[in-house]
Motif scaffolding. Structure first.
Motif, PDB file in Angstrom:
ATOM      1  N   ALA A 100      -4.116   3.205   6.952  1.00  0.00           N
ATOM      2  CA  ALA A 100      -2.869   3.540   7.518  1.00  0.00           C
ATOM      3  C   ALA A 100      -2.846   4.382   8.144  1.00  0.00           C
ATOM      4  O   ALA A 100      -2.205   5.626   8.798  1.00  0.00           O
ATOM      5  CB  ALA A 100      -1.815   4.334   5.710  1.00  0.00           C
ATOM      6  N   ARG A 101      -3.711   5.651   8.684  1.00  0.00           N
ATOM      7  CA  ARG A 101      -4.380   6.287   9.514  1.00  0.00           C
ATOM      8  C   ARG A 101      -4.014   6.028  10.887  1.00  0.00           C
ATOM      9  O   ARG A 101      -3.913   6.743  11.566  1.00  0.00           O
ATOM     10  CB  ARG A 101      -6.318   6.390   9.527  1.00  0.00           C
ATOM     11  N   ARG A 102      -4.237   4.181  11.414  1.00  0.00           N
ATOM     12  CA  ARG A 102      -3.417   4.580  12.538  1.00  0.00           C
ATOM     13  C   ARG A 102      -1.732   3.799  12.307  1.00  0.00           C
ATOM     14  O   ARG A 102      -0.655   3.862  12.957  1.00  0.00           O
ATOM     15  CB  ARG A 102      -3.758   3.454  13.016  1.00  0.00           C
ATOM     16  N   PHE A 103      -1.257   3.005  11.019  1.00  0.00           N
ATOM     17  CA  PHE A 103       0.035   2.379  10.895  1.00  0.00           C
ATOM     18  C   PHE A 103       0.613   2.966   9.152  1.00  0.00           C
ATOM     19  O   PHE A 103       0.108   2.609   8.088  1.00  0.00           O
ATOM     20  CB  PHE A 103      -0.490   0.860  10.834  1.00  0.00           C
ATOM     21  N   LYS A 104       1.525   3.882   9.866  1.00  0.00           N
ATOM     22  CA  LYS A 104       1.704   4.825   7.914  1.00  0.00           C
ATOM     23  C   LYS A 104       2.863   3.403   7.529  1.00  0.00           C
ATOM     24  O   LYS A 104       2.261   3.445   5.357  1.00  0.00           O
ATOM     25  CB  LYS A 104       2.941   5.376   8.372  1.00  0.00           C
ATOM     26  N   PRO A 105       3.414   2.215   7.825  1.00  0.00           N
ATOM     27  CA  PRO A 105       3.541   1.817   6.324  1.00  0.00           C
ATOM     28  C   PRO A 105       3.001   1.011   5.438  1.00  0.00           C
ATOM     29  O   PRO A 105       2.930   1.317   3.919  1.00  0.00           O
ATOM     30  CB  PRO A 105       4.269   0.300   6.963  1.00  0.00           C
ATOM     31  N   ALA A 106       1.575   1.118   5.765  1.00  0.00           N
ATOM     32  CA  ALA A 106       0.415   0.613   5.172  1.00  0.00           C
ATOM     33  C   ALA A 106       0.017   1.483   3.746  1.00  0.00           C
ATOM     34  O   ALA A 106      -0.428   1.034   2.513  1.00  0.00           O
ATOM     35  CB  ALA A 106      -0.836  -0.054   5.684  1.00  0.00           C
ATOM     36  N   MET A 107       0.163   2.740   3.556  1.00  0.00           N
ATOM     37  CA  MET A 107       0.438   3.452   3.006  1.00  0.00           C
ATOM     38  C   MET A 107       1.347   3.240   1.439  1.00  0.00           C
ATOM     39  O   MET A 107       0.349   3.781   0.681  1.00  0.00           O
ATOM     40  CB  MET A 107       0.777   5.107   3.470  1.00  0.00           C
ATOM     41  N   ILE A 108       1.897   2.821   1.127  1.00  0.00           N
ATOM     42  CA  ILE A 108       2.386   2.677   0.352  1.00  0.00           C
ATOM     43  C   ILE A 108       2.191   1.287  -0.681  1.00  0.00           C
ATOM     44  O   ILE A 108       1.983   1.217  -2.071  1.00  0.00           O
ATOM     45  CB  ILE A 108       3.777   1.874   0.028  1.00  0.00           C
ATOM     46  N   PHE A 109       0.623   0.576  -0.001  1.00  0.00           N
ATOM     47  CA  PHE A 109      -0.347  -0.023  -0.761  1.00  0.00           C
ATOM     48  C   PHE A 109      -1.120   0.523  -1.785  1.00  0.00           C
ATOM     49  O   PHE A 109      -1.618   0.295  -3.156  1.00  0.00           O
ATOM     50  CB  PHE A 109      -0.503  -0.870  -0.321  1.00  0.00           C
ATOM     51  N   ASP A 110      -0.956   2.207  -1.482  1.00  0.00           N
ATOM     52  CA  ASP A 110      -2.095   2.614  -1.796  1.00  0.00           C
ATOM     53  C   ASP A 110      -1.206   4.124  -3.368  1.00  0.00           C
ATOM     54  O   ASP A 110      -1.837   4.433  -4.084  1.00  0.00           O
ATOM     55  CB  ASP A 110      -2.478   3.815  -1.312  1.00  0.00           C
ATOM     56  N   ALA A 111       0.480   3.470  -2.937  1.00  0.00           N
ATOM     57  CA  ALA A 111       0.736   4.975  -3.769  1.00  0.00           C
ATOM     58  C   ALA A 111       0.283   4.360  -5.231  1.00  0.00           C
ATOM     59  O   ALA A 111       1.377   2.684  -5.850  1.00  0.00           O
ATOM     60  CB  ALA A 111       2.495   4.284  -3.263  1.00  0.00           C
ATOM     61  N   PRO A 112       0.690   4.909  -6.121  1.00  0.00           N
ATOM     62  CA  PRO A 112       0.693   4.378  -7.737  1.00  0.00           C
ATOM     63  C   PRO A 112       2.639   4.930  -8.122  1.00  0.00           C
ATOM     64  O   PRO A 112       2.952   4.400  -7.987  1.00  0.00           O
ATOM     65  CB  PRO A 112       0.392   5.924  -8.506  1.00  0.00           C
ATOM     66  N   TYR A 113       2.395   2.721  -9.389  1.00  0.00           N
ATOM     67  CA  TYR A 113       2.827   2.834  -9.788  1.00  0.00           C
ATOM     68  C   TYR A 113       4.245   1.838  -9.000  1.00  0.00           C
ATOM     69  O   TYR A 113       5.034   1.864  -9.328  1.00  0.00           O
ATOM     70  CB  TYR A 113       3.624   3.861 -10.869  1.00  0.00           C
TER      71      TYR A 113
END
Length: 330
Positions: A100-113
């Motif tokens: 996610a540092r370079r590709f923001k959509p990947a951030m959701i895989f670390d989001a809770p629940y």
């Protein structure tokens, strides 16, 4: 002497040796890729990476070799990924936060629940919709995600506080990965999130630099955090994943048949590893309990409510509609 030298050359050629210039008998080039991970060699996932490497070598008849480097031997995760993005590194296994540092959509895989179960995670990440996401990432960042594995469900360990709700975590210095999402959910869990490299965590827990940490059960066991932590709080706040990545330029430079072999072996391998993690988790909880850890079943709904703000707050980061798209996958 000439006869001895000639016989030696015949034996070398006859045995199909690989020469120093990377050529096999018959002129086939041997391509070697280095894969770095921050996990120790004894971790079940690291062993899974080796099984993928073994399968790639066998199916490519030795033309493609993957060397595994555990325990940050190639450097810290961020530095390794920077090298891959710059096309001076080959492969790694990284969490979504680093992607996610370079590709923001990947951030959701670390989001809770976000995900209901490991199966839900894998169905999306390695399915048709996930592949479209990773193709976009490869195009934009030079980092191709070949497949996601289930890393385990993240739970909290603490040295003193048997936390039942976020209120019990107030002021607790909780080690989290140095990623925006981890810092956000650390606050939502009620703690004081403290970013730190994985390799530094054991000593920091032992010396009281931090009061707790959060990781999946297999990682807690392999890193021996139970030696320096009293409580395992089964918050289950993230269905965690790891992606096996490769430099896109490096991937595209491979002969087409080796691209296919590598992709298929990784997808088969992440399925095996994920199942091993699922099989191991319950047994390891009992193992930790037998070893003296206090197993806490907290108010998960309270933790869910504490972190609920993240879904809306970060929607602009990972993209409108992505959360709903994940929820539509069964």
């Amino acid at each position: 002497m000439k006869r001895i030298l000639m016989m030696s050359l015949i034996l070398i050629v006859g045995c199909g040796s690989v020469f120093a210039n990377g050529q096999q008998e018959g002129g086939d080039k041997v391509i070697t890729l280095k894969l770095g991970t921050n996990l120790p060699a004894q971790h079940v996932i690291t062993k899974g990476y080796q099984s993928i490497a073994d399968e790639v070598k066998a199916k490519s008849e030795g033309r493609l070799v993957i060397d595994i480097f555990p325990s940050e031997q190639l450097g810290k995760e961020r530095d390794v990924v920077d090298g891959i993005a710059a096309n001076v590194g080959d492969m790694s296994a990284i969490g979504p936060g680093e992607m996610a540092r370079r590709f923001k959509p990947a951030m959701i895989f670390d989001a809770p629940y976000v995900f209901e179960s490991p199966e839900h995670l894998l169905a999306f990440a390695n399915g048709t919709k996930g592949k479209m996401l990773w193709d976009e990432q490869a195009e934009k960042t030079n980092i191709r995600n070949l497949g996601m594995l289930y890393y385990g469900t993240r739970h909290i360990t603490t040295s003193t506080v048997a936390a039942m709700t976020p209120a019990d975590m107030a002021g607790l210095k909780l080690r989290v990965p140095d990623q925006p999402m981890s810092l956000a959910y650390g606050k939502g869990l009620g703690a004081k999130p403290t970013p730190m490299a994985f390799g530094e965590v054991y000593l920091a827990l032992q010396q009281g630099v931090v009061d707790g940490q959060e990781n999946p059960i297999p990682t807690i066991v392999s890193a021996k955090f139970n030696e320096v932590q009293d409580n395992l709080v089964l918050s289950g706040h993230v269905i965690a994943s790891v992606g096996i990545i490769i430099s896109e330029k490096r991937y595209q430079s491979l002969p087409e048949d080796l691209q296919v072999i590598l992709s298929e072996c990784v997808l088969g391998g992440v399925e095996r590893i994920s199942q091993q993690i699922m099989d191991a988790e319950n047994a390891q909880i009992n193992e930790l309990k037998s070893g003296g850890m206090n197993i806490v079943k907290p108010d998960v709904d309270a933790f869910r409510k504490g972190t609920a703000f993240i879904i809306k707050e970060y929607e602009s980061e990972w993209g409108e509609g992505l959360y709903e798209e994940i929820q539509s996958v069964k």
